[in-house]
Design a protein around this motif. Structure first.
Motif, PDB file in Angstrom:
ATOM      1  N   LEU A 160      -5.131  -6.499  -3.490  1.00 18.29           N
ATOM      2  CA  LEU A 160      -5.174  -5.008  -3.202  1.00 18.29           C
ATOM      3  C   LEU A 160      -5.437  -4.206  -4.198  1.00 18.29           C
ATOM      4  O   LEU A 160      -4.717  -4.495  -5.634  1.00 18.29           O
ATOM      5  CB  LEU A 160      -3.569  -4.771  -2.523  1.00 18.29           C
ATOM      6  CG  LEU A 160      -3.407  -3.390  -2.122  1.00 18.29           C
ATOM      7  CD1 LEU A 160      -4.064  -3.104  -0.740  1.00 18.29           C
ATOM      8  CD2 LEU A 160      -1.792  -3.128  -1.787  1.00 18.29           C
ATOM      9  N   PHE A 161      -6.507  -3.288  -4.312  1.00 18.95           N
ATOM     10  CA  PHE A 161      -6.885  -2.643  -5.334  1.00 18.95           C
ATOM     11  C   PHE A 161      -6.437  -1.208  -5.073  1.00 18.95           C
ATOM     12  O   PHE A 161      -6.937  -0.507  -3.833  1.00 18.95           O
ATOM     13  CB  PHE A 161      -8.426  -2.638  -5.769  1.00 18.95           C
ATOM     14  CG  PHE A 161      -8.805  -3.942  -6.459  1.00 18.95           C
ATOM     15  CD1 PHE A 161      -7.794  -4.809  -6.736  1.00 18.95           C
ATOM     16  CD2 PHE A 161     -10.032  -4.067  -6.630  1.00 18.95           C
ATOM     17  CE1 PHE A 161      -8.199  -5.877  -7.329  1.00 18.95           C
ATOM     18  CE2 PHE A 161     -10.611  -5.253  -7.063  1.00 18.95           C
ATOM     19  CZ  PHE A 161      -9.774  -6.059  -7.919  1.00 18.95           C
ATOM     20  N   THR A 195       0.642  -1.273   0.181  1.00 15.53           N
ATOM     21  CA  THR A 195      -0.061  -0.024  -0.050  1.00 15.53           C
ATOM     22  C   THR A 195       0.750   1.252  -0.011  1.00 15.53           C
ATOM     23  O   THR A 195       0.461   2.220  -0.712  1.00 15.53           O
ATOM     24  CB  THR A 195      -1.143   0.144   1.111  1.00 15.53           C
ATOM     25  OG1 THR A 195      -1.836  -1.261   1.432  1.00 15.53           O
ATOM     26  CG2 THR A 195      -1.909   1.163   1.089  1.00 15.53           C
ATOM     27  N   LEU A 196       1.869   1.216   0.766  1.00 13.72           N
ATOM     28  CA  LEU A 196       2.709   2.418   0.821  1.00 13.72           C
ATOM     29  C   LEU A 196       3.378   2.656  -0.385  1.00 13.72           C
ATOM     30  O   LEU A 196       3.687   3.675  -0.873  1.00 13.72           O
ATOM     31  CB  LEU A 196       3.963   2.347   2.134  1.00 13.72           C
ATOM     32  CG  LEU A 196       3.496   2.154   3.500  1.00 13.72           C
ATOM     33  CD1 LEU A 196       4.335   2.077   4.492  1.00 13.72           C
ATOM     34  CD2 LEU A 196       2.807   3.763   3.834  1.00 13.72           C
ATOM     35  N   SER A 197       3.816   1.381  -0.907  1.00 14.28           N
ATOM     36  CA  SER A 197       4.498   1.445  -2.271  1.00 14.28           C
ATOM     37  C   SER A 197       3.565   2.035  -3.587  1.00 14.28           C
ATOM     38  O   SER A 197       3.900   2.844  -4.202  1.00 14.28           O
ATOM     39  CB  SER A 197       5.119   0.118  -2.787  1.00 14.28           C
ATOM     40  OG  SER A 197       5.596   0.315  -4.260  1.00 14.28           O
ATOM     41  N   MET A 198       2.358   1.635  -3.460  1.00 18.88           N
ATOM     42  CA  MET A 198       1.317   2.197  -4.466  1.00 18.88           C
ATOM     43  C   MET A 198       1.237   3.803  -4.041  1.00 18.88           C
ATOM     44  O   MET A 198       1.170   4.626  -5.115  1.00 18.88           O
ATOM     45  CB  MET A 198       0.000   1.562  -4.276  1.00 18.88           C
ATOM     46  CG  MET A 198      -0.054   0.328  -4.898  1.00 18.88           C
ATOM     47  SD  MET A 198      -1.830  -0.533  -4.393  1.00 18.88           S
ATOM     48  CE  MET A 198      -1.660  -2.018  -5.527  1.00 18.88           C
ATOM     49  N   ARG A 215      -7.393   9.097  -4.266  1.00 16.40           N
ATOM     50  CA  ARG A 215      -7.051   7.584  -4.318  1.00 16.40           C
ATOM     51  C   ARG A 215      -7.732   6.952  -3.281  1.00 16.40           C
ATOM     52  O   ARG A 215      -8.391   7.366  -2.231  1.00 16.40           O
ATOM     53  CB  ARG A 215      -5.617   7.542  -3.957  1.00 16.40           C
ATOM     54  CG  ARG A 215      -4.685   8.106  -4.958  1.00 16.40           C
ATOM     55  CD  ARG A 215      -4.671   7.038  -6.058  1.00 16.40           C
ATOM     56  NE  ARG A 215      -3.660   7.515  -7.191  1.00 16.40           N
ATOM     57  CZ  ARG A 215      -3.903   8.010  -8.383  1.00 16.40           C
ATOM     58  NH1 ARG A 215      -4.910   8.949  -8.413  1.00 16.40           N
ATOM     59  NH2 ARG A 215      -2.766   8.152  -9.187  1.00 16.40           N
ATOM     60  N   VAL A 216      -8.280   5.517  -3.700  1.00 17.88           N
ATOM     61  CA  VAL A 216      -9.036   4.999  -2.689  1.00 17.88           C
ATOM     62  C   VAL A 216      -8.055   3.422  -2.863  1.00 17.88           C
ATOM     63  O   VAL A 216      -8.090   2.990  -4.106  1.00 17.88           O
ATOM     64  CB  VAL A 216     -10.372   4.380  -3.075  1.00 17.88           C
ATOM     65  CG1 VAL A 216     -11.104   3.388  -2.282  1.00 17.88           C
ATOM     66  CG2 VAL A 216     -11.120   5.894  -3.054  1.00 17.88           C
ATOM     67  N   VAL A 217      -7.771   3.178  -1.905  1.00 18.38           N
ATOM     68  CA  VAL A 217      -6.870   1.763  -1.698  1.00 18.38           C
ATOM     69  C   VAL A 217      -7.700   0.606  -0.831  1.00 18.38           C
ATOM     70  O   VAL A 217      -7.995   1.094   0.501  1.00 18.38           O
ATOM     71  CB  VAL A 217      -5.222   2.061  -0.875  1.00 18.38           C
ATOM     72  CG1 VAL A 217      -4.628   0.658  -1.120  1.00 18.38           C
ATOM     73  CG2 VAL A 217      -4.864   2.848  -2.125  1.00 18.38           C
ATOM     74  N   ALA A 246      -6.921   1.132 -11.108  1.00 19.49           N
ATOM     75  CA  ALA A 246      -5.771   1.547 -11.701  1.00 19.49           C
ATOM     76  C   ALA A 246      -4.472   0.665 -11.468  1.00 19.49           C
ATOM     77  O   ALA A 246      -3.681   0.546 -12.072  1.00 19.49           O
ATOM     78  CB  ALA A 246      -5.488   3.165 -11.789  1.00 19.49           C
ATOM     79  N   ASN A 247      -4.464  -0.028 -10.269  1.00 16.27           N
ATOM     80  CA  ASN A 247      -3.238  -0.734  -9.866  1.00 16.27           C
ATOM     81  C   ASN A 247      -3.765  -1.853  -8.964  1.00 16.27           C
ATOM     82  O   ASN A 247      -4.743  -1.335  -8.205  1.00 16.27           O
ATOM     83  CB  ASN A 247      -2.232   0.310  -9.124  1.00 16.27           C
ATOM     84  CG  ASN A 247      -0.971  -0.211  -9.033  1.00 16.27           C
ATOM     85  OD1 ASN A 247      -0.715  -1.443  -9.583  1.00 16.27           O
ATOM     86  ND2 ASN A 247      -0.086   0.416  -8.363  1.00 16.27           N
ATOM     87  N   ARG A 248      -3.182  -2.945  -9.236  1.00 19.11           N
ATOM     88  CA  ARG A 248      -3.688  -4.118  -8.179  1.00 19.11           C
ATOM     89  C   ARG A 248      -2.312  -4.946  -7.886  1.00 19.11           C
ATOM     90  O   ARG A 248      -1.176  -5.060  -8.440  1.00 19.11           O
ATOM     91  CB  ARG A 248      -4.740  -4.839  -8.741  1.00 19.11           C
ATOM     92  CG  ARG A 248      -4.288  -5.558 -10.331  1.00 19.11           C
ATOM     93  CD  ARG A 248      -5.292  -5.956 -10.721  1.00 19.11           C
ATOM     94  NE  ARG A 248      -6.359  -4.911 -11.386  1.00 19.11           N
ATOM     95  CZ  ARG A 248      -7.532  -5.072 -11.627  1.00 19.11           C
ATOM     96  NH1 ARG A 248      -8.113  -6.227 -11.408  1.00 19.11           N
ATOM     97  NH2 ARG A 248      -8.386  -4.182 -12.249  1.00 19.11           N
ATOM     98  N   GLY A 249      -2.505  -5.653  -6.776  1.00 22.05           N
ATOM     99  CA  GLY A 249      -1.615  -6.495  -6.307  1.00 22.05           C
ATOM    100  C   GLY A 249      -2.095  -7.660  -5.464  1.00 22.05           C
ATOM    101  O   GLY A 249      -3.459  -7.746  -5.342  1.00 22.05           O
TER     102      GLY A 249
END
Length: 325
Positions: free
Chosen positions: A315-316, A135-138, A250-252, A301-304
């Motif tokens: 993780l979205f 999350t911090l990396s995103m 942003r929403v994580v 836009a990004n996921r893990g």
């Protein structure tokens, strides 16, 4: 101490190749059943003709014992009883749990000490730590600088994400349904601030005891890690839409993915409840999470994907649809 084996997929953009597939089921089942070979086989039972006749009272007693065993192993019945004991539904059961035995268990898992922490708890600690790191990396890679950004950490637990965000100069609202969790998070944040060098941009978070439904305000970033597991499908989608309505940029969100394999592991685990397993655990499909975000005007836009032996999470990171058009 040997470190638990970890399989973690690298973070990928929305159009990147498929995510890393977790370890094969047979290796995981072996971990869950290390003594499977010791089970007695049906061939060892005596023939039916050699069994003594069962009297009516004995048969009734055996039937009652079987019914009791089934009842105890029925997770839904067990959870209904827990919710009733807490005075309500899922939310009340979660609040009661994380203010009592759940608080002690998860403070141990989220902590750094190893005394009295078993292998499963260490593995879950590792998985959660990787979710926080991802999350911090995103957020560091996003166009929104963390220094000075307003962040809502919804379901902050003991502060494992809120404190690192505060150390980078973010203005953080850290909330949790559990007063015990919030008090521990505040204690750890104050200790971290005291240990920070004078030049540090550390900004002590604002801590509040709140459930997700009552969160309000506007924030650059809204984060909700490992919380949706406590919400059934429709409630989770409602919570996602609510959290997205609070965010500007942003929403994580992390959640336990619903697949045939993970659902099987969950159901097996529910048949063997430990003393600290006192709340429901809900898995969610990626499509449901994406649909809820899209309905609120956001796209992924990004996921893990984070996976250890006993922990797994998707993780979205989502951004506003309007901003990307």
């Amino acid at each position: 101490m040997a470190r638990a084996a970890v399989s973690t997929a690298p973070l990928s953009r929305a159009h990147s190749p498929p995510l890393l597939i977790p370890q094969q089921p047979h290796s995981r089942v072996g971990l869950l059943y290390p003594q499977r070979k010791a089970l007695t086989t049906a061939a060892a039972l005596p023939p039916a003709a050699d069994l003594p006749p069962l009297s009516l009272p004995a048969a009734a007693a055996a039937a009652a014992a079987l019914a009791a065993a089934v009842s105890l192993s029925d997770p839904e019945r067990r959870r209904r009883a827990q919710a009733e004991a807490a005075g309500g539904g899922d939310k009340e059961a979660v609040r009661a749990y994380f203010n009592s035995t759940g608080f002690e268990r998860w403070r141990k898992i989220y902590g750094s000490a190893t005394d009295g922490v078993n292998r499963v708890q260490l593995d879950i600690r590792e998985g959660h730590a990787q979710t926080v790191a991802a999350t911090l990396s995103m957020l560091r890679d996003s166009p929104v600088p963390l220094a000075g950004a307003t962040v809502c950490d919804a379901g902050c637990g003991t502060g494992s994400l809120a404190i690192p965000l505060a150390a980078e100069g973010a203005s953080v609202l850290a909330s949790d349904i559990s007063a015990a969790m919030v008090a521990e998070a505040q204690r750890q944040a104050e200790a971290a601030q005291a240990a920070a060098p004078p030049s540090s941009p550390f900004r002590i978070p604002r801590f509040e005891v709140r459930d997700l439904e009552s969160l309000e305000g506007r924030y650059d970033i809204v984060v909700c890690l490992d919380v949706l597991i406590h919400y059934p499908r429709e409630e989770a989608k409602k919570m996602i839409r609510h959290l997205a309505s609070l965010a500007e940029k942003r929403v994580v969100i992390s959640f336990a993915p619903k697949t045939l394999y993970f659902d099987f592991l969950k159901r097996v685990g529910e048949l063997f409840p430990g003393p600290s397993k006192a709340t429901r655990a809900y898995l969610h499909s990626e499509r449901d999470i994406e649909d809820a975000l899209r309905e609120a005007g956001w796209r992924v836009a990004n996921r893990g994907f984070i996976s250890t032996q006993f922990y797994f999470a998707k993780l979205f990171e989502a951004v506003p649809i309007a901003a990307s058009q």
